[in-house]
Design an enzyme around this catalytic site. Structure first.
Site, PDB file in Angstrom:
ATOM      1  N   HIS A  89      39.875   5.948  48.608  1.00 52.63           N
ATOM      2  CA  HIS A  89      38.607   6.479  48.117  1.00 52.63           C
ATOM      3  C   HIS A  89      38.173   7.678  48.951  1.00 52.63           C
ATOM      4  O   HIS A  89      38.417   7.742  50.154  1.00 52.63           O
ATOM      5  CB  HIS A  89      37.512   5.408  48.191  1.00 52.63           C
ATOM      6  CG  HIS A  89      37.742   4.256  47.272  1.00 52.63           C
ATOM      7  ND1 HIS A  89      38.483   3.165  47.650  1.00 52.63           N
ATOM      8  CD2 HIS A  89      37.336   4.030  46.000  1.00 52.63           C
ATOM      9  CE1 HIS A  89      38.525   2.316  46.635  1.00 52.63           C
ATOM     10  NE2 HIS A  89      37.843   2.802  45.629  1.00 52.63           N
ATOM     11  N   TYR A  91      35.149   8.236  49.826  1.00 50.64           N
ATOM     12  CA  TYR A  91      34.135   7.822  50.810  1.00 50.64           C
ATOM     13  C   TYR A  91      34.747   7.277  52.100  1.00 50.64           C
ATOM     14  O   TYR A  91      34.068   7.155  53.112  1.00 50.64           O
ATOM     15  CB  TYR A  91      33.156   6.790  50.218  1.00 50.64           C
ATOM     16  CG  TYR A  91      33.763   5.492  49.728  1.00 50.64           C
ATOM     17  CD1 TYR A  91      34.242   4.532  50.601  1.00 50.64           C
ATOM     18  CD2 TYR A  91      33.844   5.225  48.372  1.00 50.64           C
ATOM     19  CE1 TYR A  91      34.802   3.355  50.145  1.00 50.64           C
ATOM     20  CE2 TYR A  91      34.387   4.042  47.902  1.00 50.64           C
ATOM     21  CZ  TYR A  91      34.866   3.112  48.803  1.00 50.64           C
ATOM     22  OH  TYR A  91      35.427   1.952  48.344  1.00 50.64           O
ATOM     23  N   GLU A  92      36.043   6.940  52.058  1.00 52.13           N
ATOM     24  CA  GLU A  92      36.702   6.470  53.284  1.00 52.13           C
ATOM     25  C   GLU A  92      36.976   7.640  54.236  1.00 52.13           C
ATOM     26  O   GLU A  92      37.377   7.413  55.374  1.00 52.13           O
ATOM     27  CB  GLU A  92      38.022   5.782  52.945  1.00 52.13           C
ATOM     28  CG  GLU A  92      37.844   4.466  52.213  1.00 52.13           C
ATOM     29  CD  GLU A  92      39.169   3.873  51.776  1.00 52.13           C
ATOM     30  OE1 GLU A  92      39.797   3.180  52.580  1.00 52.13           O
ATOM     31  OE2 GLU A  92      39.582   4.122  50.629  1.00 52.13           O
ATOM     32  N   MET A 216      32.516   5.120  42.255  1.00 47.65           N
ATOM     33  CA  MET A 216      32.920   6.012  43.348  1.00 47.65           C
ATOM     34  C   MET A 216      34.417   6.343  43.313  1.00 47.65           C
ATOM     35  O   MET A 216      35.017   6.601  44.360  1.00 47.65           O
ATOM     36  CB  MET A 216      32.585   5.361  44.695  1.00 47.65           C
ATOM     37  CG  MET A 216      31.129   4.947  44.841  1.00 47.65           C
ATOM     38  SD  MET A 216      30.851   4.073  46.399  1.00 47.65           S
ATOM     39  CE  MET A 216      29.230   3.346  46.099  1.00 47.65           C
ATOM     40  N   SER A 217      35.015   6.298  42.128  1.00 48.72           N
ATOM     41  CA  SER A 217      36.465   6.548  42.072  1.00 48.72           C
ATOM     42  C   SER A 217      36.835   7.161  40.727  1.00 48.72           C
ATOM     43  O   SER A 217      36.002   7.737  40.036  1.00 48.72           O
ATOM     44  CB  SER A 217      37.222   5.230  42.267  1.00 48.72           C
ATOM     45  OG  SER A 217      37.008   4.363  41.173  1.00 48.72           O
ATOM     46  N   ASN A 240      27.767  -5.035  38.447  1.00 51.64           N
ATOM     47  CA  ASN A 240      26.345  -5.215  38.795  1.00 51.64           C
ATOM     48  C   ASN A 240      25.519  -4.271  37.945  1.00 51.64           C
ATOM     49  O   ASN A 240      26.041  -3.275  37.434  1.00 51.64           O
ATOM     50  CB  ASN A 240      26.131  -4.889  40.289  1.00 51.64           C
ATOM     51  CG  ASN A 240      26.591  -3.478  40.616  1.00 51.64           C
ATOM     52  OD1 ASN A 240      27.791  -3.220  40.771  1.00 51.64           O
ATOM     53  ND2 ASN A 240      25.665  -2.546  40.688  1.00 51.64           N
TER      54      ASN A 240
HETATM   55  N1  HPA Z   1      27.151   2.151  42.212  1.00 53.31           N
HETATM   56  C1  HPA Z   1      28.226   2.865  42.579  1.00 53.31           C
HETATM   57  N2  HPA Z   1      29.449   2.357  42.618  1.00 53.31           N
HETATM   58  C2  HPA Z   1      29.610   1.074  42.244  1.00 53.31           C
HETATM   59  C3  HPA Z   1      28.527   0.282  41.851  1.00 53.31           C
HETATM   60  C4  HPA Z   1      27.217   0.846  41.836  1.00 53.31           C
HETATM   61  O1  HPA Z   1      26.209   0.205  41.489  1.00 53.31           O
HETATM   62  N3  HPA Z   1      29.034  -0.951  41.566  1.00 53.31           N
HETATM   63  C5  HPA Z   1      30.373  -0.885  41.764  1.00 53.31           C
HETATM   64  N4  HPA Z   1      30.740   0.345  42.191  1.00 53.31           N
END
Ligand code: HPA
Length: 280
Positions: A89, A91-92, A216-217, A240
């Site tokens: 990723h 962000y890593e 994020m990917s 979520n």
């Molecule tokens: N936001 C960003 N990236 C994510 C989320 C989120 O709510 N859930 C899983 N990856």
């Protein structure tokens, strides 16, 4: 990565491809990248060969729980596949060149079609945790583009992104989703660099911009795959509701727990997709 090391990176992709090609006689046309929580799909793969990323020069080591790093060659639903279990990723701290290196290796290896999977937060209020969405388009809010920098000879400098996600592969996913009886949506994925989750104000803004989910990917890999001429399909598992849409705080544990609960559906969906891909 400097210009010089990016150019060297292309040579590295070729030599890493030789390592993969030597490991097995299998020559799949389809590759699948397993995102957070999609790991259990591997239980359905008839494994021919597993290669840890540590043995593949140039593959970044990933350190996120739920992202074990290995390349698996085998059959899913009877169809030869290359499966990337775990991805690097942005962000890593990896560069975009590192994040997309595996896609370059897959293309060089002869992969024609790429299915990208991820866990994502639901922005669309109709989406519930455990639902799935296939991407029809994306919004790139990562703040950069993986094609920034020198353009390799023979490739387009200005790539058309009118249709990143292939409608024919999307149709196969729709069919697989009906058979696997998953709660299914189509929509737009908005990509962010992370690693923070979003604020409720950001999510309200992204909803107005047309996002159905956030993650994020996926977008860097999709862009590089299109640049290299691969057909791309992508699926999100809604892990979520995005920030501000549910009363509780977000956590990676929740993401993994939902993905785990959905894993039977995830496995059935991907296996059926691979089966249909092999015999449409
Ligand atoms: N936001 C960003 N990236 C994510 C989320 C989120 O709510 N859930 C899983 N990856």
């Amino acid at each position: 990565m400097s210009r010089k090391s990016r150019v060297e990176g292309r040579g590295l992709a070729a030599s890493t491809t030789r390592v993969v090609a030597k490991a097995s006689k299998l020559r799949p046309r389809l590759a699948i990248v397993l995102g957070s929580g999609f790991g259990p799909v591997l239980e359905r793969v008839e494994v021919e060969k597993e290669i840890p990323y540590a043995k593949l020069p140039g593959f970044p080591q990933t350190a996120v729980p739920g992202h074990a790093g290995k390349l698996v060659l085998g059959k899913l639903g009877g169809t030869p596949v290359a499966v990337l279990s775990g991805r690097a990723h942005y962000y890593e701290g990896h560069s975009m060149a590192e994040v997309t290196f595996a896609v370059r290796v897959l293309a060089e290896f002869g992969i024609r079609d790429l299915l990208l999977t991820n866990a994502a937060g639901g922005v669309n209020r109709r989406f519930r945790p455990g639902d799935f969405m296939r991407l029809t388009d994306h919004l790139n809010f990562m703040g950069t583009n993986p094609l920034r920098g020198p353009c390799p000879p023979g490739l387009k400098r200005f790539l058309d992104l009118s249709q990143v996600y292939d409608p024919a592969l999307g149709g196969l996913l729709d069919k697989a989703a009906r058979t696997a009886r998953v709660r299914w949506h189509r929509g737009v994925y908005l990509a962010l660099s992370g690693p923070t989750y979003e604020t409720p104000a950001e999510i309200r803004a992204f909803a107005k911009l047309g996002a159905d989910v956030v993650g994020m990917s996926t977008v860097p890999e999709a862009i590089v795959a299109r640049h290299l001429g691969l057909r791309v399909a992508a699926v999100s598992c809604i892990s979520n509701q995005a920030a501000g849409l549910s009363p509780h705080a977000l956590s990676h544990d929740e993401v993994l727990a939902t993905a785990k609960d959905a894993s039977r559906h995830t496995g059935a969906l991907l296996e059926e997709f691979a089966r249909l891909y092999g015999r449409p």
